[in-house]
Design a protein around this motif. Structure first.
Motif, PDB file in Angstrom:
ATOM      1  N   TYR A  37       0.568  -1.286   0.079  1.00 57.05           N
ATOM      2  CA  TYR A  37      -0.371   0.148   0.281  1.00 57.05           C
ATOM      3  C   TYR A  37       0.863   1.316   0.031  1.00 57.05           C
ATOM      4  O   TYR A  37       0.124   2.258   0.124  1.00 57.05           O
ATOM      5  CB  TYR A  37      -0.604   0.110   1.306  1.00 57.05           C
ATOM      6  N   GLY A  59       4.057   6.431  10.628  1.00 61.54           N
ATOM      7  CA  GLY A  59       4.051   5.266  10.975  1.00 61.54           C
ATOM      8  C   GLY A  59       3.431   4.331  10.964  1.00 61.54           C
ATOM      9  O   GLY A  59       3.731   3.505  10.879  1.00 61.54           O
ATOM     10  N   LYS A  60       1.846   5.603  11.496  1.00 65.05           N
ATOM     11  CA  LYS A  60       0.856   5.113  11.870  1.00 65.05           C
ATOM     12  C   LYS A  60      -0.417   5.386  10.774  1.00 65.05           C
ATOM     13  O   LYS A  60      -0.897   6.580  10.918  1.00 65.05           O
ATOM     14  CB  LYS A  60       0.161   4.937  13.473  1.00 65.05           C
ATOM     15  N   THR A  61      -0.711   4.644  10.076  1.00 53.89           N
ATOM     16  CA  THR A  61      -1.732   4.513   8.843  1.00 53.89           C
ATOM     17  C   THR A  61      -3.173   3.812   8.828  1.00 53.89           C
ATOM     18  O   THR A  61      -3.016   3.146   9.963  1.00 53.89           O
ATOM     19  CB  THR A  61      -1.046   4.544   7.344  1.00 53.89           C
ATOM     20  N   GLY A  64      -2.248   0.571   7.332  1.00 51.96           N
ATOM     21  CA  GLY A  64      -2.135  -0.449   8.230  1.00 51.96           C
ATOM     22  C   GLY A  64      -2.801  -1.062   9.439  1.00 51.96           C
ATOM     23  O   GLY A  64      -2.311  -1.957  10.054  1.00 51.96           O
ATOM     24  N   SER A 105       2.785   5.100  19.600  1.00 52.46           N
ATOM     25  CA  SER A 105       3.164   5.812  18.794  1.00 52.46           C
ATOM     26  C   SER A 105       3.296   7.227  19.282  1.00 52.46           C
ATOM     27  O   SER A 105       4.189   8.584  19.765  1.00 52.46           O
ATOM     28  CB  SER A 105       2.856   5.796  17.447  1.00 52.46           C
ATOM     29  N   LYS A 108       5.596   7.613  22.408  1.00 56.10           N
ATOM     30  CA  LYS A 108       7.114   8.014  22.107  1.00 56.10           C
ATOM     31  C   LYS A 108       7.659   9.716  21.172  1.00 56.10           C
ATOM     32  O   LYS A 108       8.070  10.003  21.143  1.00 56.10           O
ATOM     33  CB  LYS A 108       7.048   7.305  20.531  1.00 56.10           C
ATOM     34  N   ARG A 109       5.898  10.093  20.927  1.00 51.53           N
ATOM     35  CA  ARG A 109       6.528  11.406  20.104  1.00 51.53           C
ATOM     36  C   ARG A 109       6.476  12.325  21.423  1.00 51.53           C
ATOM     37  O   ARG A 109       6.883  13.282  21.194  1.00 51.53           O
ATOM     38  CB  ARG A 109       4.971  11.951  19.239  1.00 51.53           C
ATOM     39  N   ARG A 115      10.263   9.047  14.859  1.00 56.08           N
ATOM     40  CA  ARG A 115       8.759   7.967  13.234  1.00 56.08           C
ATOM     41  C   ARG A 115      10.290   6.687  13.834  1.00 56.08           C
ATOM     42  O   ARG A 115      11.452   7.095  12.648  1.00 56.08           O
ATOM     43  CB  ARG A 115       8.883   8.138  12.239  1.00 56.08           C
ATOM     44  N   GLY A 116      10.275   5.470  13.717  1.00 54.45           N
ATOM     45  CA  GLY A 116      11.026   4.100  13.262  1.00 54.45           C
ATOM     46  C   GLY A 116      12.148   4.353  14.503  1.00 54.45           C
ATOM     47  O   GLY A 116      12.952   3.164  14.673  1.00 54.45           O
ATOM     48  N   ARG A 171      12.792  -4.685   6.564  1.00 49.81           N
ATOM     49  CA  ARG A 171      12.921  -3.364   7.642  1.00 49.81           C
ATOM     50  C   ARG A 171      14.159  -2.689   6.944  1.00 49.81           C
ATOM     51  O   ARG A 171      15.562  -3.626   7.150  1.00 49.81           O
ATOM     52  CB  ARG A 171      13.320  -3.626   8.899  1.00 49.81           C
TER      53      ARG A 171
HETATM   54  N1  CTP Z   1       2.482   0.126   9.806  1.00 51.37           N
HETATM   55  C1  CTP Z   1       1.448   1.109   8.966  1.00 51.37           C
HETATM   56  N2  CTP Z   1       0.153   1.451   9.917  1.00 51.37           N
HETATM   57  C2  CTP Z   1       0.314   1.448  11.460  1.00 51.37           C
HETATM   58  C3  CTP Z   1       1.124   0.787  11.842  1.00 51.37           C
HETATM   59  C4  CTP Z   1       2.011   0.209  11.039  1.00 51.37           C
HETATM   60  O1  CTP Z   1       1.256   1.690   8.315  1.00 51.37           O
HETATM   61  N3  CTP Z   1      -0.440   0.921  11.955  1.00 51.37           N
HETATM   62  C5  CTP Z   1       3.868   0.591   8.654  1.00 51.37           C
HETATM   63  C6  CTP Z   1       4.234   1.919   9.512  1.00 51.37           C
HETATM   64  O2  CTP Z   1       4.683   1.511   7.234  1.00 51.37           O
HETATM   65  C7  CTP Z   1       5.569   1.561   9.708  1.00 51.37           C
HETATM   66  C8  CTP Z   1       5.796   0.257  10.003  1.00 51.37           C
HETATM   67  O3  CTP Z   1       4.983  -0.516   9.553  1.00 51.37           O
HETATM   68  O4  CTP Z   1       6.271   2.180   9.418  1.00 51.37           O
HETATM   69  C9  CTP Z   1       6.774  -0.650  11.411  1.00 51.37           C
HETATM   70  O5  CTP Z   1       5.312  -0.154  12.428  1.00 51.37           O
HETATM   71  P1  CTP Z   1       6.146   0.690  13.613  1.00 51.37           P
HETATM   72  O6  CTP Z   1       7.700  -0.276  13.382  1.00 51.37           O
HETATM   73  O7  CTP Z   1       5.357   0.619  14.675  1.00 51.37           O
HETATM   74  O8  CTP Z   1       6.134   2.057  13.252  1.00 51.37           O
HETATM   75  P2  CTP Z   1       7.511   2.810  13.568  1.00 51.37           P
HETATM   76  O9  CTP Z   1       8.111   3.684  11.285  1.00 51.37           O
HETATM   77  O10 CTP Z   1       8.383   2.546  13.915  1.00 51.37           O
HETATM   78  O11 CTP Z   1       6.393   4.161  13.883  1.00 51.37           O
HETATM   79  P3  CTP Z   1       6.938   5.045  15.491  1.00 51.37           P
HETATM   80  O12 CTP Z   1       8.142   5.577  15.697  1.00 51.37           O
HETATM   81  O13 CTP Z   1       6.015   5.622  15.244  1.00 51.37           O
HETATM   82  O14 CTP Z   1       6.622   3.437  16.060  1.00 51.37           O
END
Ligand code: CTP
Ligand code: MG
Length: 172
Positions: A37, A59-61, A64, A105, A108-109, A115-116, A171
């Motif tokens: 996606y 990172g939270k869509t 996802g 998340s 975390k923010r 992010r990540g 990853r």
């Molecule tokens: N992802 C998504 N939607 C979600 C959870 C995860 O699209 N609700 C996808 C995103 O591409 C994300 C990846 O899965 O980058 C890995 O998930 P995660 O490790 O939970 O996110 P992070 O990118 O690490 O972001 P954060 O720092 O907010 O945890």
């Protein structure tokens, strides 16, 4: 004697991991599905919190959240077919995992993690705590060992599956 207690521990572990599996699959699958996606649509729709940082981040869509919930529930459905899970439990665990993941998340923010960026325990625990919590409240109360084992093994499993995901290029 030792053999008997060892096999009792092992069968308890297998039983519990099977129980947690919908939550684990829900939490782990968006990173795989995001290859399909793409960047997706952020749940926070770009909203910035009062601290000047994103509410949840990119990172939270929605994609996802939905694919995670569905993937975890589908695994639960398969397990339910062979009597190893129930549909209500697995849907609740999957949905709870995705809510908890977003909550993680959010925290975390607030703490300034990008992010990540790896945030010890915050990446590994909120999803399973909220998954079990929702189950506890809405399906049935879980015995204490379900909680203790989850808190002990989830960070280890999370770290090792992440390492594996990095090695196979899922990853970065
Ligand atoms: N992802 C998504 N939607 C979600 C959870 C995860 O699209 N609700 C996808 C995103 O591409 C994300 C990846 O899965 O980058 C890995 O998930 P995660 O490790 O939970 O996110 P992070 O990118 O690490 O972001 P954060 O720092 O907010 O945890
Ligand atoms: Mg992450």
């Amino acid at each position: 004697m030792l053999y008997q207690s060892l096999s009792a521990v092992l069968s308890l572990l297998i039983k519990l991991i099977l129980f947690y599996l919908p939550a684990y699959v829900a939490n782990g699958s968006p990173v795989v599905f995001s290859k399909i996606y793409g960047p997706g649509h952020p749940i926070d729709m770009g909203i910035v919190f009062s601290d000047g940082k994103r509410l949840l981040g990119d990172g939270k869509t929605f994609e996802g959240f939905i694919t995670g919930t569905v993937a975890g529930s589908v695994i639960g459905l398969f397990l339910a077919q062979i009597g190893l899970h129930s549909i209500s439990s697995s849907v609740t665990l999957s949905l709870g995992a995705m809510i908890g993941d977003s909550l993680g998340s959010f925290v975390k923010r607030r703490l300034g993690f990008k992010r990540g960026e790896w945030a010890p325990l915050l990446d590994e625990l909120p999803f399973i705590i909220v998954a079990l919590g929702l189950h506890h409240v809405f399906v049935y109360a879980l015995p204490l060992d379900y909680w203790i084992v989850a808190l002990l093994i989830t960070p280890v499993l999370h770290k090792s599956t992440n390492e594996l995901a990095k090695r196979i290029g899922l990853r970065s």
